[in-house]
Write a protein that holds these residues in place. Structure first.
Motif, PDB file in Angstrom:
ATOM      1  N   PRO A  25       0.820  -1.209   0.000  1.00 28.66           N
ATOM      2  CA  PRO A  25       0.000   0.000   0.000  1.00 28.66           C
ATOM      3  C   PRO A  25       0.855   1.261   0.000  1.00 28.66           C
ATOM      4  CG  PRO A  25       0.065  -0.952   2.185  1.00 28.66           C
ATOM      5  CD  PRO A  25       0.783  -1.909   1.279  1.00 28.66           C
ATOM      6  N   GLN A  26       0.343   2.315  -0.620  1.00 27.51           N
ATOM      7  CA  GLN A  26       1.032   3.595  -0.584  1.00 27.51           C
ATOM      8  C   GLN A  26       0.899   4.200   0.809  1.00 27.51           C
ATOM      9  OE1 GLN A  26      -0.343   6.102  -3.900  1.00 27.51           O
ATOM     10  NE2 GLN A  26       1.823   6.238  -4.415  1.00 27.51           N
ATOM     11  N   TYR A  27       1.806   5.114   1.104  1.00 25.19           N
ATOM     12  CA  TYR A  27       1.818   5.781   2.401  1.00 25.19           C
ATOM     13  C   TYR A  27       0.435   6.309   2.771  1.00 25.19           C
ATOM     14  CZ  TYR A  27       2.730   9.157   6.059  1.00 25.19           C
ATOM     15  OH  TYR A  27       2.673   9.866   7.235  1.00 25.19           O
ATOM     16  N   LYS A  28      -0.221   6.993   1.838  1.00 26.64           N
ATOM     17  CA  LYS A  28      -1.513   7.614   2.136  1.00 26.64           C
ATOM     18  C   LYS A  28      -2.561   6.586   2.534  1.00 26.64           C
ATOM     19  CE  LYS A  28      -2.774   7.757  -2.731  1.00 26.64           C
ATOM     20  NZ  LYS A  28      -2.964   8.614  -3.877  1.00 26.64           N
ATOM     21  N   GLU A  29      -2.406   5.337   2.098  1.00 24.85           N
ATOM     22  CA  GLU A  29      -3.357   4.285   2.433  1.00 24.85           C
ATOM     23  C   GLU A  29      -3.156   3.756   3.855  1.00 24.85           C
ATOM     24  OE1 GLU A  29      -3.341   1.215  -0.589  1.00 24.85           O
ATOM     25  OE2 GLU A  29      -3.005   2.742  -2.134  1.00 24.85           O
ATOM     26  N   ILE A  30      -1.962   3.917   4.394  1.00 27.70           N
ATOM     27  CA  ILE A  30      -1.682   3.366   5.726  1.00 27.70           C
ATOM     28  C   ILE A  30      -1.366   4.428   6.765  1.00 27.70           C
ATOM     29  CG2 ILE A  30      -0.833   1.191   4.769  1.00 27.70           C
ATOM     30  CD1 ILE A  30       1.996   2.412   5.826  1.00 27.70           C
ATOM     31  N   SER A  32      -2.958   6.591   8.463  1.00 31.66           N
ATOM     32  CA  SER A  32      -3.800   6.655   9.664  1.00 31.66           C
ATOM     33  C   SER A  32      -3.591   5.464  10.595  1.00 31.66           C
ATOM     34  CB  SER A  32      -5.267   6.764   9.275  1.00 31.66           C
ATOM     35  OG  SER A  32      -5.673   5.599   8.575  1.00 31.66           O
ATOM     36  N   SER A  33      -2.996   4.379  10.100  1.00 36.73           N
ATOM     37  CA  SER A  33      -2.777   3.211  10.954  1.00 36.73           C
ATOM     38  C   SER A  33      -1.362   3.148  11.535  1.00 36.73           C
ATOM     39  CB  SER A  33      -3.088   1.922  10.191  1.00 36.73           C
ATOM     40  OG  SER A  33      -2.214   1.776   9.100  1.00 36.73           O
ATOM     41  N   GLU A 138       5.570  10.048   1.029  1.00 37.84           N
ATOM     42  CA  GLU A 138       4.142  10.021   0.685  1.00 37.84           C
ATOM     43  C   GLU A 138       3.871   9.333  -0.642  1.00 37.84           C
ATOM     44  OE1 GLU A 138       2.587  13.979   0.764  1.00 37.84           O
ATOM     45  OE2 GLU A 138       2.803  14.149   2.943  1.00 37.84           O
ATOM     46  N   LYS A 141       5.687   3.109  -1.407  1.00 38.52           N
ATOM     47  CA  LYS A 141       4.869   2.001  -0.916  1.00 38.52           C
ATOM     48  C   LYS A 141       5.488   1.397   0.345  1.00 38.52           C
ATOM     49  CE  LYS A 141       2.821   1.006  -5.311  1.00 38.52           C
ATOM     50  NZ  LYS A 141       2.597   0.042  -6.360  1.00 38.52           N
ATOM     51  N   TYR A 142       4.624   1.009   1.250  1.00 37.92           N
ATOM     52  CA  TYR A 142       5.050   0.438   2.523  1.00 37.92           C
ATOM     53  C   TYR A 142       5.565  -0.985   2.332  1.00 37.92           C
ATOM     54  CZ  TYR A 142       4.854  -1.050   7.389  1.00 37.92           C
ATOM     55  OH  TYR A 142       5.169  -1.532   8.633  1.00 37.92           O
TER      56      TYR A 142
END
Length: 152
Positions: A25-30, A32-33, A138, A141-142
């Motif tokens: 997942p991209q940074y923006k997708e994770i 908040s977690s 940003e 990808k994680y």
């Protein structure tokens, strides 16, 4: 026939290069977690820009001689550590290092970059600018370990 051969060769080349780039997942997708940093720890982000050349070269990244991840083109991960002195190292043909002191509440950014070597590229860790590094992360990808939710 030549056009078909060239198209197939190009497609195979693209697929080969793509396998060397970060997936996840991209940074923006994770974002908040990602847990809040504990007050008695510091955070170290490791990242490598998405580059076409050298994508297949993904050496281990060591923190004080302990493997914490891999240098993957287009990827990032982080670790939370107690305050102290740290050495980040990578090795292909040669070992490259950067050292720094981590204080409680600090966030450090370690960029890994590829340069030419004799047989294989060298991956060099460097401390990056805390004002610009987050903006670059940003878009990456994680590549860290996932156990239920995002963890280091």
């Amino acid at each position: 026939m030549k056009t078909l051969y060239r198209t197939l060769l190009f497609s195979a080349g693209v697929a080969l290069v793509a396998t060397g780039c970060a997936s996840g997942p991209q940074y923006k997708e994770i974002a908040s977690s990602i847990p809040t940093l504990a007050s008695d720890h510091g955070r170290i982000y490791f990242f490598r820009a998405d580059a076409f050349g050298g994508a297949m070269i993904q050496p281990e990244i060591k923190l004080n001689d302990q493997v914490v991840g891999r240098s993957v083109a287009g990827g990032f991960f982080y670790v939370d550590e107690a305050p102290g002195d740290y050495t980040v190292s990578t090795a292909t043909e040669v070992k490259r290092e950067v050292t720094f002191t981590l204080h409680a509440g600090d966030t450090k950014y370690v960029r890994t970059s590829i340069s030419m070597g004799i047989l294989v590229g060298h991956i060099t860790p460097t401390l990056d600018d805390p004002d610009t590094a987050p903006k670059e992360i940003e878009n990456l990808k994680y590549t860290g370990v996932k156990t239920g939710t995002v963890t280091q």
